[in-house]
Design a protein around this motif. Sequence first.
Motif, PDB file in Angstrom:
ATOM      1  N   ARG A   1      34.262  45.412  35.132  1.00 11.30           N
ATOM      2  CA  ARG A   1      34.965  44.256  35.717  1.00 11.30           C
ATOM      3  C   ARG A   1      35.653  43.456  34.624  1.00 11.30           C
ATOM      4  O   ARG A   1      36.770  42.961  34.811  1.00 11.30           O
ATOM      5  CB  ARG A   1      33.986  43.363  36.486  1.00 11.30           C
ATOM      6  CG  ARG A   1      33.670  43.833  37.888  1.00 11.30           C
ATOM      7  CD  ARG A   1      33.049  42.717  38.723  1.00 11.30           C
ATOM      8  NE  ARG A   1      31.836  42.174  38.112  1.00 11.30           N
ATOM      9  CZ  ARG A   1      30.617  42.653  38.328  1.00 11.30           C
ATOM     10  NH1 ARG A   1      30.446  43.695  39.124  1.00 11.30           N
ATOM     11  NH2 ARG A   1      29.572  42.099  37.746  1.00 11.30           N
TER      12      ARG A   1
ATOM     13  N   PHE B   1      38.980  45.084  33.672  1.00 17.56           N
ATOM     14  CA  PHE B   1      40.097  44.838  34.590  1.00 17.56           C
ATOM     15  C   PHE B   1      40.542  43.375  34.544  1.00 17.56           C
ATOM     16  O   PHE B   1      41.729  43.089  34.697  1.00 17.56           O
ATOM     17  CB  PHE B   1      39.751  45.233  36.027  1.00 17.56           C
ATOM     18  CG  PHE B   1      40.947  45.156  36.930  1.00 17.56           C
ATOM     19  CD1 PHE B   1      41.950  46.112  36.850  1.00 17.56           C
ATOM     20  CD2 PHE B   1      41.109  44.093  37.803  1.00 17.56           C
ATOM     21  CE1 PHE B   1      43.092  46.024  37.643  1.00 17.56           C
ATOM     22  CE2 PHE B   1      42.238  43.995  38.601  1.00 17.56           C
ATOM     23  CZ  PHE B   1      43.234  44.971  38.523  1.00 17.56           C
ATOM     24  N   GLU B   2      39.608  42.453  34.319  1.00 11.88           N
ATOM     25  CA  GLU B   2      39.999  41.051  34.183  1.00 11.88           C
ATOM     26  C   GLU B   2      40.945  40.870  33.006  1.00 11.88           C
ATOM     27  O   GLU B   2      41.900  40.085  33.065  1.00 11.88           O
ATOM     28  CB  GLU B   2      38.764  40.166  34.027  1.00 11.88           C
ATOM     29  CG  GLU B   2      38.072  39.831  35.327  1.00 11.88           C
ATOM     30  CD  GLU B   2      39.016  39.138  36.305  1.00 11.88           C
ATOM     31  OE1 GLU B   2      39.699  38.175  35.915  1.00 11.88           O
ATOM     32  OE2 GLU B   2      39.074  39.592  37.469  1.00 11.88           O
TER      33      GLU B   2
ATOM     34  N   ARG C   1      44.284  41.998  34.149  1.00 13.71           N
ATOM     35  CA  ARG C   1      44.877  41.012  35.060  1.00 13.71           C
ATOM     36  C   ARG C   1      45.517  39.867  34.268  1.00 13.71           C
ATOM     37  O   ARG C   1      46.620  39.400  34.598  1.00 13.71           O
ATOM     38  CB  ARG C   1      43.799  40.470  36.001  1.00 13.71           C
ATOM     39  CG  ARG C   1      44.366  39.770  37.242  1.00 13.71           C
ATOM     40  CD  ARG C   1      43.293  38.916  37.894  1.00 13.71           C
ATOM     41  NE  ARG C   1      42.051  39.641  38.120  1.00 13.71           N
ATOM     42  CZ  ARG C   1      41.773  40.320  39.227  1.00 13.71           C
ATOM     43  NH1 ARG C   1      42.669  40.386  40.194  1.00 13.71           N
ATOM     44  NH2 ARG C   1      40.606  40.910  39.362  1.00 13.71           N
ATOM     45  N   LYS C   2      44.828  39.428  33.214  1.00 18.50           N
ATOM     46  CA  LYS C   2      45.355  38.335  32.391  1.00 18.50           C
ATOM     47  C   LYS C   2      46.585  38.760  31.598  1.00 18.50           C
ATOM     48  O   LYS C   2      47.364  37.911  31.152  1.00 18.50           O
ATOM     49  CB  LYS C   2      44.268  37.836  31.435  1.00 18.50           C
ATOM     50  CG  LYS C   2      43.116  37.137  32.139  1.00 18.50           C
ATOM     51  CD  LYS C   2      42.020  36.756  31.160  1.00 18.50           C
ATOM     52  CE  LYS C   2      40.845  36.103  31.866  1.00 18.50           C
ATOM     53  NZ  LYS C   2      39.737  35.780  30.916  1.00 18.50           N
TER      54      LYS C   2
ATOM     55  N   ASP D   1      49.065  40.116  32.788  1.00 20.47           N
ATOM     56  CA  ASP D   1      50.217  40.009  33.691  1.00 20.47           C
ATOM     57  C   ASP D   1      50.877  41.369  33.910  1.00 20.47           C
ATOM     58  O   ASP D   1      52.068  41.556  33.660  1.00 20.47           O
ATOM     59  CB  ASP D   1      51.236  39.008  33.134  1.00 20.47           C
ATOM     60  CG  ASP D   1      52.306  38.655  34.170  1.00 20.47           C
ATOM     61  OD1 ASP D   1      52.021  38.741  35.368  1.00 20.47           O
ATOM     62  OD2 ASP D   1      53.436  38.322  33.754  1.00 20.47           O
TER      63      ASP D   1
ATOM     64  N   TYR E   1      49.113  53.035  39.777  1.00 17.06           N
ATOM     65  CA  TYR E   1      47.998  52.874  38.841  1.00 17.06           C
ATOM     66  C   TYR E   1      47.640  54.267  38.332  1.00 17.06           C
ATOM     67  O   TYR E   1      47.478  55.209  39.113  1.00 17.06           O
ATOM     68  CB  TYR E   1      46.798  52.239  39.537  1.00 17.06           C
ATOM     69  CG  TYR E   1      45.553  52.153  38.677  1.00 17.06           C
ATOM     70  CD1 TYR E   1      45.302  51.042  37.890  1.00 17.06           C
ATOM     71  CD2 TYR E   1      44.609  53.191  38.674  1.00 17.06           C
ATOM     72  CE1 TYR E   1      44.152  50.963  37.094  1.00 17.06           C
ATOM     73  CE2 TYR E   1      43.457  53.121  37.891  1.00 17.06           C
ATOM     74  CZ  TYR E   1      43.233  52.006  37.101  1.00 17.06           C
ATOM     75  OH  TYR E   1      42.099  51.926  36.326  1.00 17.06           O
TER      76      TYR E   1
ATOM     77  N   GLN F   1      38.312  48.305  41.078  1.00 16.43           N
ATOM     78  CA  GLN F   1      38.749  46.930  40.845  1.00 16.43           C
ATOM     79  C   GLN F   1      40.253  46.805  41.042  1.00 16.43           C
ATOM     80  O   GLN F   1      40.740  45.834  41.622  1.00 16.43           O
ATOM     81  CB  GLN F   1      38.376  46.506  39.415  1.00 16.43           C
ATOM     82  CG  GLN F   1      36.892  46.354  39.168  1.00 16.43           C
ATOM     83  CD  GLN F   1      36.326  45.130  39.866  1.00 16.43           C
ATOM     84  OE1 GLN F   1      36.923  44.057  39.850  1.00 16.43           O
ATOM     85  NE2 GLN F   1      35.177  45.294  40.479  1.00 16.43           N
ATOM     86  N   ALA F   2      40.999  47.811  40.575  1.00 14.75           N
ATOM     87  CA  ALA F   2      42.452  47.791  40.726  1.00 14.75           C
ATOM     88  C   ALA F   2      42.848  47.875  42.190  1.00 14.75           C
ATOM     89  O   ALA F   2      43.811  47.221  42.630  1.00 14.75           O
ATOM     90  CB  ALA F   2      43.067  48.952  39.945  1.00 14.75           C
TER      91      ALA F   2
ATOM     92  N   GLN G   1      41.062  46.764  44.735  1.00 12.86           N
ATOM     93  CA  GLN G   1      40.746  45.473  45.343  1.00 12.86           C
ATOM     94  C   GLN G   1      41.778  44.409  44.987  1.00 12.86           C
ATOM     95  O   GLN G   1      42.016  43.477  45.758  1.00 12.86           O
ATOM     96  CB  GLN G   1      39.353  45.021  44.907  1.00 12.86           C
ATOM     97  CG  GLN G   1      38.227  45.885  45.439  1.00 12.86           C
ATOM     98  CD  GLN G   1      36.876  45.519  44.864  1.00 12.86           C
ATOM     99  OE1 GLN G   1      36.668  44.396  44.374  1.00 12.86           O
ATOM    100  NE2 GLN G   1      35.940  46.452  44.884  1.00 12.86           N
ATOM    101  N   ASP G   2      42.409  44.562  43.834  1.00 13.28           N
ATOM    102  CA  ASP G   2      43.420  43.603  43.394  1.00 13.28           C
ATOM    103  C   ASP G   2      44.623  43.588  44.332  1.00 13.28           C
ATOM    104  O   ASP G   2      45.222  42.541  44.560  1.00 13.28           O
ATOM    105  CB  ASP G   2      43.870  43.948  41.977  1.00 13.28           C
ATOM    106  CG  ASP G   2      44.892  42.986  41.428  1.00 13.28           C
ATOM    107  OD1 ASP G   2      44.531  41.845  41.094  1.00 13.28           O
ATOM    108  OD2 ASP G   2      46.087  43.362  41.363  1.00 13.28           O
TER     109      ASP G   2
ATOM    110  N   ARG H   1      47.714  44.924  44.121  1.00 19.00           N
ATOM    111  CA  ARG H   1      49.109  44.994  43.677  1.00 19.00           C
ATOM    112  C   ARG H   1      49.587  46.433  43.440  1.00 19.00           C
ATOM    113  O   ARG H   1      50.777  46.659  43.216  1.00 19.00           O
ATOM    114  CB  ARG H   1      49.316  44.151  42.424  1.00 19.00           C
ATOM    115  CG  ARG H   1      48.871  44.783  41.123  1.00 19.00           C
ATOM    116  CD  ARG H   1      49.072  43.853  39.946  1.00 19.00           C
ATOM    117  NE  ARG H   1      48.074  42.794  39.942  1.00 19.00           N
ATOM    118  CZ  ARG H   1      48.034  41.813  39.058  1.00 19.00           C
ATOM    119  NH1 ARG H   1      48.955  41.749  38.105  1.00 19.00           N
ATOM    120  NH2 ARG H   1      47.098  40.887  39.105  1.00 19.00           N
TER     121      ARG H   1
END
Length: 280
Positions: A74, A77-78, A81-82, A84, A90, A103-104, A106-107, A109
Amino acid sequence: MSKPAAETLSSEELRPFWSGFHDSKLFFSYRRCTACGLLYAPHFFYEEQLADLYSELAPNMEMVPSASLEATQRGYFEAARKADVPGGGYLEIGPDVGYVAAQAAQDGRFNEFWLFEPNRVVHKSLAQAVMPFPARVFADMTDLSPVPDGSIGLAAMIHVLDHLLDPMAMLKQIHAKLRPGGVLMIVTHNEASLLSKVLGPKWPPYCLQHPQLFSPASIAAMLDRAGYSSAAVARSTNYFPIDFLVKEAGRAIGVKLDRLPAPRTSLGLKLGNMITMARG
């Protein structure tokens, strides 16, 4: 180098040391490139030998509880995410059972998942991990030609790059798949870390599975040569149960602490690993 050095033994003599933890260390001798600083093993297994050895390999870090693994992944992936990352496809090389891919998904995008995992046993669970999005799962980790060029928003390699015989070729392939602004996330061991210097040859990443080991400087130099516009390197956090850390600390200093009572509570520590974000 280890004593004896792995290159002085036959492949069958090396087989018992391929996976797991052992009281004695055995690995191929490393040298440092004077041009780029990469730490690499001039002598290593052939591709055919590696295919045979990896077919016997247990799932990644199976001795660590899944809750600790999930917490670590996790965090990866955080970090992405930061950074950008844009949407789109993916791509992951060596996703194991799909912690980061899930995790990707669930995101939300990413609209399509390209997963290259040699362990066919987990292919079905990988596809389920990213549902309801379409997943393309392949066993060959070296040929990314099925992935459309310029389609990937985020590509990931978690403890994969230092296992490859030709990391530069893989980095160039991934670069071609990234869309404008796309990001490659790489997690590797850091051979320049304080932990590696303290433990010396007993540092766990000195093992038969790593034909090269990276530092912040050497991985940035390789990414630059592969065509990436920027590379940001930071220490990564891993979560381990306290009893696991106690046992491994004892193993590193040559003391058996397997029976020493210790809690199973997980701790997040920055122990000798790094996460690199490179933009295409």
